[in-house]
Scaffold this motif. Structure first.
Motif, PDB file in Angstrom:
ATOM      1  N   ILE A   1      -3.178   6.643   4.905  1.00 21.84           N
ATOM      2  CA  ILE A   1      -2.461   5.845   4.213  1.00 21.84           C
ATOM      3  C   ILE A   1      -2.289   5.122   5.709  1.00 21.84           C
ATOM      4  O   ILE A   1      -3.101   3.816   6.311  1.00 21.84           O
ATOM      5  N   GLU A   2      -1.092   5.432   6.047  1.00 19.25           N
ATOM      6  CA  GLU A   2       0.000   5.411   6.674  1.00 19.25           C
ATOM      7  C   GLU A   2      -0.817   4.518   7.773  1.00 19.25           C
ATOM      8  O   GLU A   2      -1.310   4.027   9.326  1.00 19.25           O
TER       9      GLU A   2
ATOM     10  N   ARG B   1       0.576  11.244   2.141  1.00 16.37           N
ATOM     11  CA  ARG B   1       0.613   9.321   2.052  1.00 16.37           C
ATOM     12  C   ARG B   1       0.607   8.626   3.834  1.00 16.37           C
ATOM     13  O   ARG B   1      -0.392   7.974   4.130  1.00 16.37           O
TER      14      ARG B   1
ATOM     15  N   LEU C   1       0.656  -0.963   0.319  1.00 12.65           N
ATOM     16  CA  LEU C   1       0.309   0.268   0.232  1.00 12.65           C
ATOM     17  C   LEU C   1       0.649   1.579  -0.291  1.00 12.65           C
ATOM     18  O   LEU C   1       0.771   2.003  -0.616  1.00 12.65           O
TER      19      LEU C   1
ATOM     20  N   ALA D   1       2.698   1.337  -3.791  1.00 11.45           N
ATOM     21  CA  ALA D   1       1.393   1.904  -4.515  1.00 11.45           C
ATOM     22  C   ALA D   1       1.180   3.467  -4.541  1.00 11.45           C
ATOM     23  O   ALA D   1       0.597   4.326  -5.332  1.00 11.45           O
ATOM     24  N   ALA D   2       0.623   3.976  -2.900  1.00 11.80           N
ATOM     25  CA  ALA D   2       0.552   5.382  -2.646  1.00 11.80           C
ATOM     26  C   ALA D   2       2.029   6.439  -2.797  1.00 11.80           C
ATOM     27  O   ALA D   2       1.657   7.268  -3.841  1.00 11.80           O
TER      28      ALA D   2
END
Length: 228
Positions: free
Chosen positions: A144-145, A140, A126, A129-130
């Motif tokens: 996401i994280e 990011r 992931l 991908a980011a």
């Protein structure tokens, strides 16, 4: 249990419960943000930055909270540079502020380890991908994280919240009148040790159950997509 004693004790202990709630809220607010920063430092590729965060965590997790509270309240005030600094003296000259400082720094150490584990559990795919989409490091982390990490860390962090709330009882050792502080005062006035501390324990239990319920509700909300 004497009804008259209960009627006398409950309003006083509820007054202490308000102080306990304030201590917990401020300690968690400061400790979470500091712990997040320390978790990011622990994952840094810079060995010095990572080592500082690791050392901090080791010191505060390896020593008793009561010792830390005593060092801040009784020890720091004896240092000349603390006495000469108005801001530092303002912090250490008051028991409640010292308690918040000690609790916040202590919970930050445990929070950093909890959040570090959550961040390490984020799938590398992931993140890659980011990066491929051109996301900046800050974006990011925010999109996401961190959201994925907090879902993994929340159950363990809920336990830390409970421990922090219970840790506020140690503030009574430095003259702070929270639940335990008022319980000690009532005990000395009435000599009803069992009754007073049974009520105090019931208040802690009820507050912790409420806190656990709120954490579980938040956990279900964050993981609602998994149950659909």
């Amino acid at each position: 249990m004497d009804l008259e004693l209960i009627q006398q004790a409950v309003p006083v202990l509820l007054k202490g419960l308000k102080v306990t709630a304030i201590l917990t809220f401020l300690s968690v607010l400061i400790g979470f943000n500091l712990g997040l920063g320390l978790a990011i430092m622990r994952l840094s590729s810079n060995r010095l930055v990572s080592g500082i965060a690791k050392g901090y965590s080791t010191v505060f997790r390896g020593t008793p909270l009561l010792v830390q509270i005593f060092l801040f309240y009784y020890g720091l005030g004896q240092l000349s540079f603390v006495k000469d600094n108005a801001a530092l003296w303002w912090v250490v000259s008051d028991g409640a502020r010292c308690a918040v400082l000690a609790l916040a720094l202590n919970t930050a150490a445990y929070t950093s380890e909890i959040l570090r584990g959550g961040l390490m559990s984020v799938p590398a795919g992931l993140v890659e991908a980011a990066q491929a989409c051109g996301m900046s490091r800050a974006l990011r982390f925010r999109r996401i994280e961190f959201p994925l990490a907090i879902r993994q860390a929340l159950p363990a962090y809920g336990n830390e919240l409970v421990l922090t709330l219970k840790g506020t009882s140690l503030a009574s050792t430095i003259t702070v009148l929270e639940v335990t502080g008022y319980a000690k005062r009532l005990m000395s006035q009435t000599f009803a040790v069992f009754e007073i501390f049974a009520i105090a324990g019931a208040l802690y239990l009820a507050t912790n159950l409420l806190l656990i319920t709120l954490v579980r509700m938040l956990e279900r909300h964050l993981n609602r997509h998994q149950t659909r």
